[in-house]
Scaffold this active site. Structure first.
Site, PDB file in Angstrom:
ATOM      1  N   SER A   7       0.832  -1.198   0.000  1.00 44.63           N
ATOM      2  CA  SER A   7       0.000   0.000   0.000  1.00 44.63           C
ATOM      3  C   SER A   7       0.873   1.258   0.000  1.00 44.63           C
ATOM      4  CB  SER A   7      -0.928  -0.011   1.219  1.00 44.63           C
ATOM      5  OG  SER A   7      -0.186  -0.277   2.400  1.00 44.63           O
ATOM      6  N   GLU A   9       1.042   5.562   1.025  1.00 40.62           N
ATOM      7  CA  GLU A   9       0.433   6.635   1.813  1.00 40.62           C
ATOM      8  C   GLU A   9       0.661   8.014   1.189  1.00 40.62           C
ATOM      9  OE1 GLU A   9       0.811   6.264   6.114  1.00 40.62           O
ATOM     10  OE2 GLU A   9       1.349   8.376   6.235  1.00 40.62           O
ATOM     11  N   ALA A  43      -4.340  15.855  13.215  1.00 39.52           N
ATOM     12  CA  ALA A  43      -4.951  15.825  14.547  1.00 39.52           C
ATOM     13  C   ALA A  43      -5.683  17.143  14.775  1.00 39.52           C
ATOM     14  CB  ALA A  43      -3.876  15.622  15.604  1.00 39.52           C
ATOM     15  N   ASP A 100      -1.440  13.189  17.249  1.00 43.44           N
ATOM     16  CA  ASP A 100      -0.671  14.054  18.157  1.00 43.44           C
ATOM     17  C   ASP A 100      -1.283  15.438  18.104  1.00 43.44           C
ATOM     18  OD1 ASP A 100       1.453  12.244  18.924  1.00 43.44           O
ATOM     19  OD2 ASP A 100       2.050  12.350  16.808  1.00 43.44           O
ATOM     20  N   TYR A 136       4.904   0.110  16.524  1.00 36.84           N
ATOM     21  CA  TYR A 136       6.195   0.804  16.678  1.00 36.84           C
ATOM     22  C   TYR A 136       7.315  -0.175  17.029  1.00 36.84           C
ATOM     23  CZ  TYR A 136       3.057   4.709  16.606  1.00 36.84           C
ATOM     24  OH  TYR A 136       2.079   5.598  16.204  1.00 36.84           O
ATOM     25  N   HIS A 140       7.217   3.520  20.592  1.00 35.65           N
ATOM     26  CA  HIS A 140       6.644   4.858  20.451  1.00 35.65           C
ATOM     27  C   HIS A 140       7.365   5.823  21.400  1.00 35.65           C
ATOM     28  CE1 HIS A 140       3.631   8.099  21.056  1.00 35.65           C
ATOM     29  NE2 HIS A 140       3.396   7.875  19.782  1.00 35.65           N
ATOM     30  N   LYS A 156      -5.003  -2.541  21.192  1.00 33.45           N
ATOM     31  CA  LYS A 156      -5.614  -1.999  19.964  1.00 33.45           C
ATOM     32  C   LYS A 156      -6.102  -3.130  19.065  1.00 33.45           C
ATOM     33  CE  LYS A 156      -2.052   0.683  18.666  1.00 33.45           C
ATOM     34  NZ  LYS A 156      -1.251   1.768  18.086  1.00 33.45           N
ATOM     35  N   GLN A 203      15.335  16.407   5.826  1.00 35.95           N
ATOM     36  CA  GLN A 203      13.950  16.050   6.121  1.00 35.95           C
ATOM     37  C   GLN A 203      13.890  14.730   6.911  1.00 35.95           C
ATOM     38  OE1 GLN A 203      11.514  14.581   2.844  1.00 35.95           O
ATOM     39  NE2 GLN A 203      10.193  16.356   3.106  1.00 35.95           N
ATOM     40  N   PHE A 207      12.183  14.308  10.649  1.00 40.95           N
ATOM     41  CA  PHE A 207      11.064  13.390  10.888  1.00 40.95           C
ATOM     42  C   PHE A 207      11.445  12.327  11.903  1.00 40.95           C
ATOM     43  CE2 PHE A 207       8.764  13.789   6.531  1.00 40.95           C
ATOM     44  CZ  PHE A 207       8.190  14.967   6.972  1.00 40.95           C
ATOM     45  N   HIS A 257       4.174  -0.910   3.376  1.00 39.93           N
ATOM     46  CA  HIS A 257       3.349   0.297   3.241  1.00 39.93           C
ATOM     47  C   HIS A 257       4.327   1.449   3.008  1.00 39.93           C
ATOM     48  CE1 HIS A 257      -0.031   3.045   4.224  1.00 39.93           C
ATOM     49  NE2 HIS A 257       0.851   3.752   4.906  1.00 39.93           N
TER      50      HIS A 257
HETATM   51  P1  FAD Z   1      -1.684   4.832  20.735  1.00 37.75           P
HETATM   52  O1  FAD Z   1      -1.726   3.435  20.287  1.00 37.75           O
HETATM   53  O2  FAD Z   1      -2.853   5.337  21.516  1.00 37.75           O
HETATM   54  O3  FAD Z   1      -0.352   5.011  21.595  1.00 37.75           O
HETATM   55  C1  FAD Z   1       0.125   6.305  21.934  1.00 37.75           C
HETATM   56  C2  FAD Z   1       1.060   6.225  23.140  1.00 37.75           C
HETATM   57  O4  FAD Z   1       0.304   5.974  24.319  1.00 37.75           O
HETATM   58  C3  FAD Z   1       2.097   5.101  23.087  1.00 37.75           C
HETATM   59  O5  FAD Z   1       3.255   5.590  23.709  1.00 37.75           O
HETATM   60  C4  FAD Z   1       1.479   3.993  23.915  1.00 37.75           C
HETATM   61  O6  FAD Z   1       2.451   3.143  24.484  1.00 37.75           O
HETATM   62  C5  FAD Z   1       0.770   4.806  24.980  1.00 37.75           C
HETATM   63  N1  FAD Z   1      -0.438   4.162  25.528  1.00 37.75           N
HETATM   64  C6  FAD Z   1      -1.417   3.523  24.872  1.00 37.75           C
HETATM   65  N2  FAD Z   1      -2.373   3.121  25.722  1.00 37.75           N
HETATM   66  C7  FAD Z   1      -1.989   3.528  26.957  1.00 37.75           C
HETATM   67  C8  FAD Z   1      -2.554   3.454  28.264  1.00 37.75           C
HETATM   68  N3  FAD Z   1      -3.732   2.860  28.480  1.00 37.75           N
HETATM   69  N4  FAD Z   1      -1.876   4.004  29.304  1.00 37.75           N
HETATM   70  C9  FAD Z   1      -0.681   4.625  29.119  1.00 37.75           C
HETATM   71  N5  FAD Z   1      -0.103   4.735  27.894  1.00 37.75           N
HETATM   72  C10 FAD Z   1      -0.744   4.197  26.838  1.00 37.75           C
HETATM   73  N6  FAD Z   1      -0.752  10.937  13.030  1.00 37.75           N
HETATM   74  C11 FAD Z   1      -1.710  11.794  12.597  1.00 37.75           C
HETATM   75  O7  FAD Z   1      -1.968  12.812  13.254  1.00 37.75           O
HETATM   76  N7  FAD Z   1      -2.386  11.584  11.427  1.00 37.75           N
HETATM   77  C12 FAD Z   1      -2.173  10.481  10.674  1.00 37.75           C
HETATM   78  O8  FAD Z   1      -2.803  10.313   9.640  1.00 37.75           O
HETATM   79  C13 FAD Z   1      -1.196   9.532  11.111  1.00 37.75           C
HETATM   80  N8  FAD Z   1      -0.952   8.391  10.421  1.00 37.75           N
HETATM   81  C14 FAD Z   1      -0.073   7.459  10.912  1.00 37.75           C
HETATM   82  C15 FAD Z   1       0.082   6.239  10.228  1.00 37.75           C
HETATM   83  C16 FAD Z   1       0.950   5.262  10.709  1.00 37.75           C
HETATM   84  C17 FAD Z   1       1.054   3.957   9.967  1.00 37.75           C
HETATM   85  C18 FAD Z   1       1.717   5.513  11.886  1.00 37.75           C
HETATM   86  C19 FAD Z   1       2.687   4.490  12.380  1.00 37.75           C
HETATM   87  C20 FAD Z   1       1.569   6.718  12.562  1.00 37.75           C
HETATM   88  C21 FAD Z   1       0.674   7.698  12.104  1.00 37.75           C
HETATM   89  N9  FAD Z   1       0.459   8.900  12.773  1.00 37.75           N
HETATM   90  C22 FAD Z   1      -0.494   9.801  12.321  1.00 37.75           C
HETATM   91  C23 FAD Z   1       1.232   9.226  13.979  1.00 37.75           C
HETATM   92  C24 FAD Z   1       0.498   8.799  15.262  1.00 37.75           C
HETATM   93  O9  FAD Z   1      -0.706   9.499  15.386  1.00 37.75           O
HETATM   94  C25 FAD Z   1       1.412   9.108  16.435  1.00 37.75           C
HETATM   95  O10 FAD Z   1       2.509   8.230  16.447  1.00 37.75           O
HETATM   96  C26 FAD Z   1       0.728   9.122  17.794  1.00 37.75           C
HETATM   97  O11 FAD Z   1       1.635   9.699  18.734  1.00 37.75           O
HETATM   98  C27 FAD Z   1       0.336   7.770  18.340  1.00 37.75           C
HETATM   99  O12 FAD Z   1      -0.742   7.256  17.694  1.00 37.75           O
HETATM  100  P2  FAD Z   1      -1.194   5.729  17.974  1.00 37.75           P
HETATM  101  O13 FAD Z   1      -2.447   5.514  17.259  1.00 37.75           O
HETATM  102  O14 FAD Z   1      -0.085   4.804  17.753  1.00 37.75           O
HETATM  103  O15 FAD Z   1      -1.490   5.856  19.564  1.00 37.75           O
END
Ligand code: FAD
Length: 277
Positions: A7, A9, A43, A100, A136, A140, A156, A203, A207, A257
């Site tokens: 895929s 992006e 976000a 974020d 990650y 993360h 998740k 860049q 990132f 991806h």
């Molecule tokens: P989560 O899975 O919620 O995790 C976030 C953090 O919280 C992690 O450190 C995790 O360990 C911690 N955590 C989770 N649950 C708990 C809990 N119950 N208690 C304490 N800590 C916890 N960002 C955007 O804004 N837009 C996008 O379109 C976008 N696309 C992405 C696509 C991919 C494939 C990837 C890998 C990242 C993308 N991101 C995007 C970035 C992503 O939003 C960030 O990395 C964000 O900080 C974490 O998102 P997540 O869904 O992994 O969060």
């Protein structure tokens, strides 16, 4: 390669010129027949419209497309509205994320973590969407520990994700170790490797600092040594990333991806190398 889950992006273009350029990029990348294109989501909803418009344009061209959806800053009501709009447009895939918040944005909304979003999407829409979540392999940046991060990933998936896409990385062992640990923890869904082509040193460094991806020392030093010689950076980057992809696929990665950065050239060059080998 065709049997793999491959895929690409994009991010939503901000200007009419960017939209025109993305049209050309997508047309070129369509020739590689990816399984689907995904489109990122800002976000706080900053590119909500742009995400949907871009997805609809890709679908109108006959390709499958997945909007990303981040929940941070959102409410149950706002996410419900987005989901029903996506459903009404016949969108069947979703990349579900926490996202974020930009600094200074203030309090988060009603969702704290991505597992809560996945749970909500399943509650609201059942099995309508094929849901991907983020993984990650190099941990993360905000995780309390690698173990906590793995548990968050498992939550998740348990909440109803069908598959995962990783943050990009250049260390294949980190990926294999992560997949093994996830499988030991009961995860059976495919974990597709996220691939960032290397085309621009500054860049890439910027990132990678933000998202916690490690650039191996030897790669960083070599890239730095090329200075402004963009052709050498691209040629070396292509070699490094091709070898990474080959190792991943040979080692059992279910797919790749590509973070295309809305550019066709690097992903196409990589793809051509991979199908040739
Ligand atoms: P989560 O899975 O919620 O995790 C976030 C953090 O919280 C992690 O450190 C995790 O360990 C911690 N955590 C989770 N649950 C708990 C809990 N119950 N208690 C304490 N800590 C916890 N960002 C955007 O804004 N837009 C996008 O379109 C976008 N696309 C992405 C696509 C991919 C494939 C990837 C890998 C990242 C993308 N991101 C995007 C970035 C992503 O939003 C960030 O990395 C964000 O900080 C974490 O998102 P997540 O869904 O992994 O969060």
């Amino acid at each position: 390669m065709a049997s793999h889950n491959f895929s690409i992006e994009f991010f939503p273009p901000k200007t009419a010129e960017g939209a025109e350029k993305l049209r050309a990029t997508r047309a070129k990348l369509s020739e590689l027949h990816p399984k689907y294109f995904s489109v990122t989501f800002g976000a706080g909803g900053s590119t909500q419209r742009g995400t949907l418009d871009t997805v609809l344009e890709i679908m109108a061209a006959g390709e499958d497309a997945a909007p990303h959806l981040s929940c941070v800053g959102g409410t149950r009501e706002s996410i419900r509205a987005i989901l029903s709009e996506y459903k009404a447009h016949g969108i069947k895939r979703l990349v579900a994320l926490r996202g974020d918040l930009p600094s200074g944005y203030g309090a988060a909304g009603e969702f704290r973590y991505a597992n809560e979003l996945v749970e909500f999407v399943r509650q609201e829409t059942g099995d309508w969407f094929h849901i991907e979540v983020a993984a990650y392999p190099e941990v993360h940046p905000q995780a309390r520990s690698p173990q906590d991060d793995l548990q968050a990933f498992v939550r998740k998936v348990d909440a109803g994700a069908n598959a995962a896409i990783t943050q990009y990385f250049y260390n294949a062992d980190a990926y294999f170790q992560f997949v093994e640990q996830a499988q030991k923890a009961g995860v059976t869904v495919p974990i597709v490797a996220g691939i960032m082509p290397i085309t621009n040193y500054t860049q890439l460094m910027r990132f990678s600092d933000m998202c916690g991806a490690e650039i191996p020392r030897w790669v960083r030093l070599k890239l730095a040594s090329f200075g402004d010689d963009s052709a050498s950076i691209k040629a070396f980057g292509l070699d490094v990333v091709t070898q990474l992809c080959e190792r991943l696929l040979q080692g059992g990665a279910p797919g790749l991806h590509f973070y295309s950065m809305n550019q066709a050239a690097a992903t196409t060059a990589l793809w051509q190398r991979l199908v040739k080998d």
